[in-house]
Motif scaffolding. Structure first.
Motif, PDB file in Angstrom:
ATOM      1  N   LYS A  67       0.821  -1.216   0.000  1.00 60.89           N
ATOM      2  CA  LYS A  67       0.000   0.000   0.000  1.00 60.89           C
ATOM      3  C   LYS A  67       0.857   1.270   0.000  1.00 60.89           C
ATOM      4  O   LYS A  67       0.548   2.241  -0.679  1.00 60.89           O
ATOM      5  N   GLU A  68       1.937   1.265   0.796  1.00 57.53           N
ATOM      6  CA  GLU A  68       2.734   2.489   0.957  1.00 57.53           C
ATOM      7  C   GLU A  68       4.080   2.432   0.223  1.00 57.53           C
ATOM      8  O   GLU A  68       4.867   3.376   0.303  1.00 57.53           O
ATOM      9  N   LYS A  69       4.378   1.293  -0.431  1.00 52.69           N
ATOM     10  CA  LYS A  69       5.591   1.122  -1.248  1.00 52.69           C
ATOM     11  C   LYS A  69       6.885   1.125  -0.420  1.00 52.69           C
ATOM     12  O   LYS A  69       7.983   1.096  -0.978  1.00 52.69           O
ATOM     13  N   PRO A  72       7.224   2.741   6.567  1.00 50.11           N
ATOM     14  CA  PRO A  72       7.488   4.048   7.174  1.00 50.11           C
ATOM     15  C   PRO A  72       8.362   3.915   8.423  1.00 50.11           C
ATOM     16  O   PRO A  72       8.160   3.023   9.241  1.00 50.11           O
ATOM     17  N   SER A 193       0.259   6.409   9.119  1.00 47.23           N
ATOM     18  CA  SER A 193      -1.078   6.037   8.661  1.00 47.23           C
ATOM     19  C   SER A 193      -1.694   5.023   9.621  1.00 47.23           C
ATOM     20  O   SER A 193      -0.966   4.350  10.380  1.00 47.23           O
ATOM     21  N   ALA A 196      -0.150   1.597   9.112  1.00 49.99           N
ATOM     22  CA  ALA A 196       1.202   1.485   9.670  1.00 49.99           C
ATOM     23  C   ALA A 196       1.146   1.312  11.182  1.00 49.99           C
ATOM     24  O   ALA A 196       1.852   0.468  11.756  1.00 49.99           O
TER      25      ALA A 196
END
Length: 309
Positions: A67-69, A72, A193, A196
């Protein structure tokens, strides 16, 4: 009669997908109580919680990366929030929930858990001075009466004389833990997010729970689990702790948190229905009245004026 082209039908379905996901998430959460009741009969609470979030982590870690590549990088401040979320939402809540489900029914527990948003509204008022409208106050009163009726089974004098049942005490503890978790995650979402936070919190919870499971000495029971318990564990892990959260937060991203919160009213209804249908639990008149009062209070507490939606 002119038919819509396939591309138009697909576009309409895609536009409705966030709403479908928002509806299905609380339905899945409602079923988690019935699944938890099945597992609690065969495994102790810490081991159940560990296996649940180990499987959920295996689901959420790749989902976060896709989703976030990337993963984080949390700051020191983020790590404090993640630790708090893990201890309160993964460890304390789940252990209290599964311990409670060893002695009380999924129907009864669902009514008590539906009381959580009301507790959140009260705590938010005390800590953050959030305004309580007349509708929210009416919802708090209705839900409180419903919760008291459910806990006491209509015999308030008898409970005062003999004390609360241990399962109800654990479930009330779970309600307070989830209320605290709901408030913490709202404060924690300033940088990371929701996905996360959920992923890191789940992994941290697994690390905390593992040494405790060794003291429970229940690993020898895992190979002897019934088919129903295994499927229930998978449901609790991939469905309730993984997919439902992912769908709910995707829905929030599309329609906003105010509109999304309305769908939470589905959860206690689904939990009660599945407890009766799947586990054959009795829905007594007192618990029915309590459920109606709590759900009515939940609707009022989550009410938002149409102009704000």
């Amino acid at each position: 009669m002119k038919q819509s082209p396939p591309s138009s039908s697909l576009a309409r379905l895609k536009s409705k997908l966030p709403m479908i996901k928002l509806f299905m998430a609380p339905v899945i959460w409602g079923g988690a109580l019935a699944a938890g009741r099945i597992v609690s009969a065969e495994l102790p609470a810490f081991t159940t919680s560990f296996i649940r979030f180990l499987i959920a982590s295996l689901f959420m870690v790749p989902a976060l990366y896709l989703k976030e590549k990337h993963f984080p990088k949390p700051t020191k401040h983020d790590l404090l929030w993640i630790g708090s979320l893990s201890i309160v939402g993964v460890v304390i809540f789940n252990v209290l929930l599964f311990t409670s489900l060893e002695t009380i029914t999924a129907v009864r527990s669902s009514v008590l858990l539906a009381f959580t948003p009301v507790v959140v509204a009260i705590v938010a008022r005390i800590l953050f001075k959030e305004k309580l409208t007349l509708l929210i106050m009416a919802g708090i009163v209705l839900a409180t009466i419903g919760a008291v009726l459910t806990i006491t089974n209509g015999d308030i004098a008898g409970v005062i004389a003999s004390g609360l049942a241990i399962g109800d005490i654990y479930m009330l503890g779970a309600v307070l833990a989830w209320a605290a978790y709901s408030i913490i995650i709202k404060q924690a979402m300033s940088r990371l997010s929701p996905l996360a936070l959920l992923t890191y919190g789940s992994v941290t919870g697994v690390l905390i729970l593992f040494p405790i499971t060794l003291m429970e000495q229940a690993w020898s029971q895992v190979p002897t689990l019934s088919g129903a318990a295994i499927w229930s564990l998978l449901y609790l892990s991939i469905g309730a702790a993984g997919l439902a959260y992912l769908w709910y937060y995707e829905g929030i991203a599309k329609v906003g948190s105010s509109k999304a919160s309305v769908f939470l009213n589905v959860e206690p209804v689904a939990a009660i229905a599945l407890g009766v249908l799947l586990l054959g639990e009795e829905l007594s008149l007192i618990i029915t009245i309590g459920a109606i009062l709590v759900i009515s209070g939940l609707v009022l507490t989550n009410h938002r004026p149409k102009s704000k939606l």
